[in-house]
Structures are given as structure tokens and as C-alpha cells.
Scaffold this active site. Structure first.
Site, mmCIF file in Angstrom:
data_model
loop_
_atom_site.group_PDB
_atom_site.id
_atom_site.type_symbol
_atom_site.label_atom_id
_atom_site.label_comp_id
_atom_site.label_asym_id
_atom_site.label_seq_id
_atom_site.Cartn_x
_atom_site.Cartn_y
_atom_site.Cartn_z
ATOM 1 N N LYS A 72 0.820 -1.215 0.000
ATOM 2 C CA LYS A 72 0.000 0.000 0.000
ATOM 3 C C LYS A 72 0.858 1.271 0.000
ATOM 4 C CE LYS A 72 -3.904 -2.450 2.052
ATOM 5 N NZ LYS A 72 -4.914 -2.511 3.141
ATOM 6 N N PHE A 118 -15.872 2.821 7.269
ATOM 7 C CA PHE A 118 -14.500 3.135 6.887
ATOM 8 C C PHE A 118 -14.287 3.218 5.384
ATOM 9 C CE2 PHE A 118 -14.774 -1.504 7.351
ATOM 10 C CZ PHE A 118 -14.297 -1.926 6.126
ATOM 11 N N ASN A 176 -2.807 -0.617 7.175
ATOM 12 C CA ASN A 176 -2.166 -1.853 7.638
ATOM 13 C C ASN A 176 -1.055 -2.355 6.711
ATOM 14 O OD1 ASN A 176 -3.666 -2.831 5.513
ATOM 15 N ND2 ASN A 176 -5.082 -4.014 6.775
ATOM 16 N N HIS A 179 -2.138 -5.733 1.389
ATOM 17 C CA HIS A 179 -3.423 -6.361 1.072
ATOM 18 C C HIS A 179 -3.198 -7.811 0.673
ATOM 19 C CE1 HIS A 179 -7.361 -7.051 -0.822
ATOM 20 N NE2 HIS A 179 -6.680 -7.624 -1.804
#
Length: 249
Positions: A72, A118, A176, A179
Site C-alpha cells: 500500500k 470506513f 495496515n 493487502h
């Protein structure tokens, strides 16, 4: 002189050596018998050989499962480090692409999350900078990649799975770091989205794979060994061993 398999085992200890020795012994016995009896003996050798091959041939494992991995935007600078971890974990990187998704593309990619609180932050985060998308392949690729990633919430991952990638590279539940596809079906869908040119042919697994091997592969091997019996090569044990070891190694 001992023949070695691709894994370094010699012919005397490899599974196929049993068949090789029996084949060699049977051919020698056949030569000592009258011509009519030789034909009967050949048929017996072929029959016995087929039975032994069914027992000794291991069912091969097919390492073809694929999953989608994405580095990401906020950890794009860790690309080489993460790729090294991926390769050392037994994955093959089949395809790789550096790109930046638009907010609309992110909305389509995460369509299943639409309506959740979210979702706007997720699409804004994923479209905030370039990403690295990779198609990873190995045995049970989806489950192994999920295990390597750890929990989706990086804060929780640092407590429960401190050595997972999200614990090491992520910040929180939203950011986070990486993915991973949740299932084989979602992996196929996501790979087609990021790599529209990818060809994802259905690969047989489980019983379908065994049926394919029984229908197309084993008959060819048995035919080759049977031909060795009929042709009476100068050194049938060597030829049979090579053929078997190519399959068993």
C-alpha cells in the site's frame, strides 16, 4: 555404478528401483524360456509392472494456487525488503505492476466493503499514492499469504502476531501496509481487476487432478515401460530407471 535422482538419491534407494530390478529380472528369465513361453512371460511382466506402478507412483502435488498481494501507498519505500520476505517464504512472483489507482477504481476494487463506515477513508487511503501489486503463486497461496500478513488491524497484530507483516509494516486498522485476497475466488477476481491481461485458466485440483493424471499421464508412462519390455534393450534396467526417475524425482 549407481544412478542418481534429481534430489540426489541413488537408484538403489529410490522407489522406482524396486520396479527396475523386477523388470530386469523378469526379462532375463524370459530370455531363458522357449519362444511361446516368452510371449506369455512378457504379458505377465506387463501386467505385474502395471500393478507395481500403480502402487509406487506417488500422487504429484500441483503448486498452482495464486493470490493477489498489494504493497500500500504508505510503505512503498519498503518494496524490495518486502519482496525479499515474500520470496524467502516460498512464493513465486508471477506478475508485478506499479500503478496508482483513482478513487473510482479503489471504490470498484473494494466494492464488497461499500456502505461500511470506513469505506470513504479506505478509498482515499488506497488512492493517495502509488502501490505495488503482485500475483503470488505457491501451494495454498491464499492461506499462506493471509497467515504471513497477520490480522488486518496492525495494532492487534503487534500483540497477537508480532512477526507478521502487518505488525512490522502497518500503522493501524486502516493503514495496515499490505493487502491479501481472502479466498481463491476473490483472488481470481482481484487479479483480473489489477491485471486485466492475465489468463487464469481453471487448473484441476484434488480428485480432478488425479483423474487427469490417471487418464493422460500414467498411461503414457506405462506404455513407455511396456515398450522397453518388448524391444529388449541392451540395458533395460538403466533405461527403465531413467524413465522412472524422471517421474519420481
Amino acid at each position: 555404478m549407481l544412478l542418481e535422482t534429481a534430489s540426489g538419491r541413488n537408484c538403489d534407494t529410490a522407489p522406482g528401483a524396486v520396479v527396475c530390478r523386477e523388470l530386469h529380472r523378469a526379462l532375463l528369465l524370459a530370455k531363458l524360456q522357449p519362444r511361446g513361453a516368452q510371449e506369455v512371460r512378457k504379458e505377465q511382466v506387463n501386467s505385474n509392472l502395471e500393478a507395481r506402478m500403480e502402487v509406487l507412483m506417488p500422487e504429484p502435488q500441483i503448486y498452482v494456487e495464486r493470490t493477489l498481494a498489494i504493497i500500500k501507498p504508505d510503505i512503498i519505500d519498503k518494496e524490495e525488503e518486502i519482496e525479499d520476505l515474500i520470496l524467502r517464504s516460498g512464493f513465486h512472483i508471477i506478475q508485478k505492476r506499479n500503478l496508482q489507482l483513482s478513487p473510482e477504481q479503489c471504490s470498484n476494487f473494494y466494492a464488497e466493503q461499500f456502505g461500511k463506515m470506513f469505506f470513504p477513508n479506505l478509498t482515499a487511503y488506497m488512492s493517495s499514492g502509488p502501490i505495488v501489486a503482485m500475483v503470488l503463486a505457491r501451494n495454498c497461496a491464499v492461506s499462506y499469504w493471509k497467515e504471513l500478513l497477520g490480522p488486518s488491524n496492525s495494532v492487534r497484530a503487534r500483540i497477537t502476531h508480532p512477526h507478521s507483516l502487518r505488525a512490522l509494516y502497518g500503522t493501524d486498522e486502516l493503514r495496515n501496509g499490505l493487502h491479501g485476497s481472502l479466498s481463491i475466488s476473490s483472488a481470481e477476481k482481484e487479479i483480473r481487476f489489477i491485471f486485466p491481461e492475465a489468463i487464469l485458466e481453471p487448473v484441476p485440483t484434488g480428485q480432478r487432478a488425479r483423474d487427469y493424471l490417471n487418464l493422460y499421464v500414467k498411461p503414457t508412462l506405462l506404455a513407455g515401460l511396456t515398450a522397453l519390455c518388448k524391444e529388449k534393450p541392451a540395458d533395460p534396467m538403466v533405461l527403465a530407471t531413467v524413465l522412472l526417475l524422471l517421474y519420481l524425482s
